[in-house]
Design a protein around this motif. Sequence first.
Motif, PDB file in Angstrom:
ATOM      1  N   ARG A  96      41.092  24.878  86.822  1.00  0.00           N
ATOM      2  CA  ARG A  96      41.382  24.638  85.635  1.00  0.00           C
ATOM      3  C   ARG A  96      41.664  23.343  85.148  1.00  0.00           C
ATOM      4  O   ARG A  96      41.305  22.864  84.156  1.00  0.00           O
ATOM      5  CB  ARG A  96      42.160  25.500  85.195  1.00  0.00           C
ATOM      6  N   ASP A  97      42.345  22.520  86.238  1.00  0.00           N
ATOM      7  CA  ASP A  97      42.687  21.048  85.799  1.00  0.00           C
ATOM      8  C   ASP A  97      41.574  20.055  86.099  1.00  0.00           C
ATOM      9  O   ASP A  97      41.554  18.888  85.878  1.00  0.00           O
ATOM     10  CB  ASP A  97      44.139  20.733  86.931  1.00  0.00           C
ATOM     11  N   GLY A  98      40.214  20.837  86.312  1.00  0.00           N
ATOM     12  CA  GLY A  98      39.252  19.887  86.569  1.00  0.00           C
ATOM     13  C   GLY A  98      38.781  19.228  87.879  1.00  0.00           C
ATOM     14  O   GLY A  98      37.774  18.695  88.353  1.00  0.00           O
ATOM     15  N   ARG A  99      39.921  19.506  88.956  1.00  0.00           N
ATOM     16  CA  ARG A  99      39.660  19.029  90.261  1.00  0.00           C
ATOM     17  C   ARG A  99      38.637  19.946  90.767  1.00  0.00           C
ATOM     18  O   ARG A  99      38.814  21.277  90.630  1.00  0.00           O
ATOM     19  CB  ARG A  99      41.211  19.039  90.840  1.00  0.00           C
ATOM     20  N   PHE A 100      38.200  19.806  91.930  1.00  0.00           N
ATOM     21  CA  PHE A 100      37.402  20.434  92.918  1.00  0.00           C
ATOM     22  C   PHE A 100      38.305  20.785  93.942  1.00  0.00           C
ATOM     23  O   PHE A 100      38.954  20.019  94.581  1.00  0.00           O
ATOM     24  CB  PHE A 100      36.149  20.000  93.227  1.00  0.00           C
ATOM     25  N   ARG A 101      38.280  22.329  94.517  1.00  0.00           N
ATOM     26  CA  ARG A 101      38.658  22.501  95.688  1.00  0.00           C
ATOM     27  C   ARG A 101      37.694  23.108  96.742  1.00  0.00           C
ATOM     28  O   ARG A 101      36.948  23.915  96.354  1.00  0.00           O
ATOM     29  CB  ARG A 101      39.726  23.554  95.414  1.00  0.00           C
ATOM     30  N   LEU A 102      37.725  22.461  97.739  1.00  0.00           N
ATOM     31  CA  LEU A 102      36.771  22.816  98.974  1.00  0.00           C
ATOM     32  C   LEU A 102      37.523  23.046 100.139  1.00  0.00           C
ATOM     33  O   LEU A 102      38.273  22.354 100.600  1.00  0.00           O
ATOM     34  CB  LEU A 102      36.095  21.495  99.028  1.00  0.00           C
ATOM     35  N   VAL A 103      37.188  24.308 100.903  1.00  0.00           N
ATOM     36  CA  VAL A 103      38.008  24.842 101.972  1.00  0.00           C
ATOM     37  C   VAL A 103      37.215  25.217 103.147  1.00  0.00           C
ATOM     38  O   VAL A 103      35.939  25.841 102.765  1.00  0.00           O
ATOM     39  CB  VAL A 103      39.055  26.206 101.469  1.00  0.00           C
ATOM     40  N   ASP A 105      36.945  24.708 107.839  1.00  0.00           N
ATOM     41  CA  ASP A 105      37.714  24.046 108.871  1.00  0.00           C
ATOM     42  C   ASP A 105      38.142  22.629 108.694  1.00  0.00           C
ATOM     43  O   ASP A 105      38.953  22.028 109.663  1.00  0.00           O
ATOM     44  CB  ASP A 105      36.986  24.275 110.302  1.00  0.00           C
ATOM     45  N   PHE A 106      37.342  21.882 107.952  1.00  0.00           N
ATOM     46  CA  PHE A 106      37.500  20.338 107.900  1.00  0.00           C
ATOM     47  C   PHE A 106      38.867  20.086 106.824  1.00  0.00           C
ATOM     48  O   PHE A 106      39.283  18.955 106.432  1.00  0.00           O
ATOM     49  CB  PHE A 106      36.588  19.571 107.115  1.00  0.00           C
ATOM     50  N   GLY A 107      39.464  21.306 106.275  1.00  0.00           N
ATOM     51  CA  GLY A 107      40.772  21.133 105.392  1.00  0.00           C
ATOM     52  C   GLY A 107      40.926  21.853 104.132  1.00  0.00           C
ATOM     53  O   GLY A 107      39.591  22.647 103.943  1.00  0.00           O
ATOM     54  N   ASP A 108      41.680  21.888 103.566  1.00  0.00           N
ATOM     55  CA  ASP A 108      41.843  22.506 102.160  1.00  0.00           C
ATOM     56  C   ASP A 108      41.885  21.237 101.206  1.00  0.00           C
ATOM     57  O   ASP A 108      42.992  20.634 101.038  1.00  0.00           O
ATOM     58  CB  ASP A 108      43.270  23.378 102.192  1.00  0.00           C
ATOM     59  N   VAL A 109      40.752  21.032 100.728  1.00  0.00           N
ATOM     60  CA  VAL A 109      40.583  19.630 100.255  1.00  0.00           C
ATOM     61  C   VAL A 109      40.863  19.741  98.596  1.00  0.00           C
ATOM     62  O   VAL A 109      39.852  20.586  97.972  1.00  0.00           O
ATOM     63  CB  VAL A 109      39.260  19.003 100.563  1.00  0.00           C
ATOM     64  N   LEU A 110      41.387  18.978  98.021  1.00  0.00           N
ATOM     65  CA  LEU A 110      41.253  18.772  96.683  1.00  0.00           C
ATOM     66  C   LEU A 110      40.604  17.262  96.254  1.00  0.00           C
ATOM     67  O   LEU A 110      41.065  16.293  96.973  1.00  0.00           O
ATOM     68  CB  LEU A 110      42.808  18.751  96.003  1.00  0.00           C
ATOM     69  N   VAL A 111      39.591  17.422  95.427  1.00  0.00           N
ATOM     70  CA  VAL A 111      38.826  16.121  95.148  1.00  0.00           C
ATOM     71  C   VAL A 111      38.787  16.000  93.671  1.00  0.00           C
ATOM     72  O   VAL A 111      38.618  16.977  92.784  1.00  0.00           O
ATOM     73  CB  VAL A 111      37.425  16.321  95.540  1.00  0.00           C
ATOM     74  N   ASP A 112      39.379  14.726  93.214  1.00  0.00           N
ATOM     75  CA  ASP A 112      39.419  14.331  91.750  1.00  0.00           C
ATOM     76  C   ASP A 112      38.102  13.599  91.742  1.00  0.00           C
ATOM     77  O   ASP A 112      37.999  12.616  92.086  1.00  0.00           O
ATOM     78  CB  ASP A 112      40.401  13.438  91.378  1.00  0.00           C
ATOM     79  N   ALA A 113      36.989  14.032  90.869  1.00  0.00           N
ATOM     80  CA  ALA A 113      35.958  13.618  90.871  1.00  0.00           C
ATOM     81  C   ALA A 113      35.197  14.149  89.467  1.00  0.00           C
ATOM     82  O   ALA A 113      35.657  15.212  88.837  1.00  0.00           O
ATOM     83  CB  ALA A 113      34.983  14.139  91.930  1.00  0.00           C
ATOM     84  N   ASP A 114      34.252  13.359  88.891  1.00  0.00           N
ATOM     85  CA  ASP A 114      33.569  13.662  87.459  1.00  0.00           C
ATOM     86  C   ASP A 114      32.754  14.902  87.793  1.00  0.00           C
ATOM     87  O   ASP A 114      32.739  15.636  86.886  1.00  0.00           O
ATOM     88  CB  ASP A 114      32.812  12.640  86.979  1.00  0.00           C
ATOM     89  N   ASP A 115      32.161  14.901  88.993  1.00  0.00           N
ATOM     90  CA  ASP A 115      30.996  16.048  89.337  1.00  0.00           C
ATOM     91  C   ASP A 115      30.822  16.309  90.642  1.00  0.00           C
ATOM     92  O   ASP A 115      31.043  15.428  91.481  1.00  0.00           O
ATOM     93  CB  ASP A 115      29.642  15.622  88.635  1.00  0.00           C
ATOM     94  N   VAL A 116      30.158  17.267  90.993  1.00  0.00           N
ATOM     95  CA  VAL A 116      29.594  17.708  92.017  1.00  0.00           C
ATOM     96  C   VAL A 116      28.261  18.388  91.990  1.00  0.00           C
ATOM     97  O   VAL A 116      27.975  18.967  91.196  1.00  0.00           O
ATOM     98  CB  VAL A 116      30.779  18.922  92.924  1.00  0.00           C
ATOM     99  N   SER A 117      27.523  17.727  93.148  1.00  0.00           N
ATOM    100  CA  SER A 117      25.984  18.369  92.931  1.00  0.00           C
ATOM    101  C   SER A 117      25.331  18.514  94.247  1.00  0.00           C
ATOM    102  O   SER A 117      26.213  18.077  95.368  1.00  0.00           O
ATOM    103  CB  SER A 117      25.053  17.103  92.326  1.00  0.00           C
ATOM    104  N   LEU A 118      24.428  19.316  94.372  1.00  0.00           N
ATOM    105  CA  LEU A 118      23.807  19.788  95.660  1.00  0.00           C
ATOM    106  C   LEU A 118      22.348  19.306  95.605  1.00  0.00           C
ATOM    107  O   LEU A 118      21.608  19.817  94.483  1.00  0.00           O
ATOM    108  CB  LEU A 118      23.795  21.243  95.995  1.00  0.00           C
ATOM    109  N   ALA A 119      21.805  18.690  96.568  1.00  0.00           N
ATOM    110  CA  ALA A 119      20.667  18.092  96.629  1.00  0.00           C
ATOM    111  C   ALA A 119      19.960  18.870  97.903  1.00  0.00           C
ATOM    112  O   ALA A 119      20.377  18.618  99.093  1.00  0.00           O
ATOM    113  CB  ALA A 119      20.307  16.413  96.669  1.00  0.00           C
ATOM    114  N   ILE A 120      18.610  19.569  97.860  1.00  0.00           N
ATOM    115  CA  ILE A 120      18.123  19.902  99.200  1.00  0.00           C
ATOM    116  C   ILE A 120      17.138  18.751  99.487  1.00  0.00           C
ATOM    117  O   ILE A 120      16.510  18.025  98.681  1.00  0.00           O
ATOM    118  CB  ILE A 120      17.148  20.929  98.891  1.00  0.00           C
ATOM    119  N   VAL A 121      17.554  18.270 100.984  1.00  0.00           N
ATOM    120  CA  VAL A 121      16.694  17.307 101.217  1.00  0.00           C
ATOM    121  C   VAL A 121      15.624  17.466 102.416  1.00  0.00           C
ATOM    122  O   VAL A 121      15.764  18.690 102.789  1.00  0.00           O
ATOM    123  CB  VAL A 121      17.520  16.145 102.129  1.00  0.00           C
TER     124      VAL A 121
END
Length: 121
Positions: A96-103, A105-121
Motif C-alpha cells: 500500500r505504501d508503494g514499495r515492492f516486497r519480494l520474498v 531464499d534470497f531474503g525478505d526484501v523491500l524495494v523502494d522503486a518506481d516500477d517493476v517489470s518482467l521481460a522474457i529473454v
Amino acid sequence: MAISDFDNVLVEDTFVLAWQRSANCLVFDVIVSLLPTHPNYESPKPGEWACYKKGNLRFSAVTNVNGLLSPEDTANTTDPDGSVDYGTIDLLERQRDGRFRLVGDFGDVLVDADDVSLAIV
C-alpha cells in the motif's frame, strides 16, 4: 496490489538464477513459469510440467533495498544439468505504501522503486 506484468505468470514457480544491484536498478535473472494465457506460452518440454522461459525481473528507479542477501549467504541448488538456482519467488507484491516486497531464499526484501517489470529473454 496486483502487478500487471505478472498476470499470466506463476510467480511461486519462478526460479531465481542471479541478481545484480546498480545505482538505480535491481535485476533478478529468473526462469519464469508461464501460464497458458501468457502470449509467450508454449507447450511444456518433455519432462517439465510447465512452460519455463528465461527472463529478467527489473526494478527501476530504485532508491533503497532492504533485506536482500548476497548470493554467498543464500542457499542454492545445483540441478542435474549443472545450473545453479536460488529457489523460487515465494511472494511478489506492491504494498500500500508503494514499495515492492519480494520474498524467497534470497531474503525478505523491500524495494523502494518506481516500477517493476518482467521481460522474457
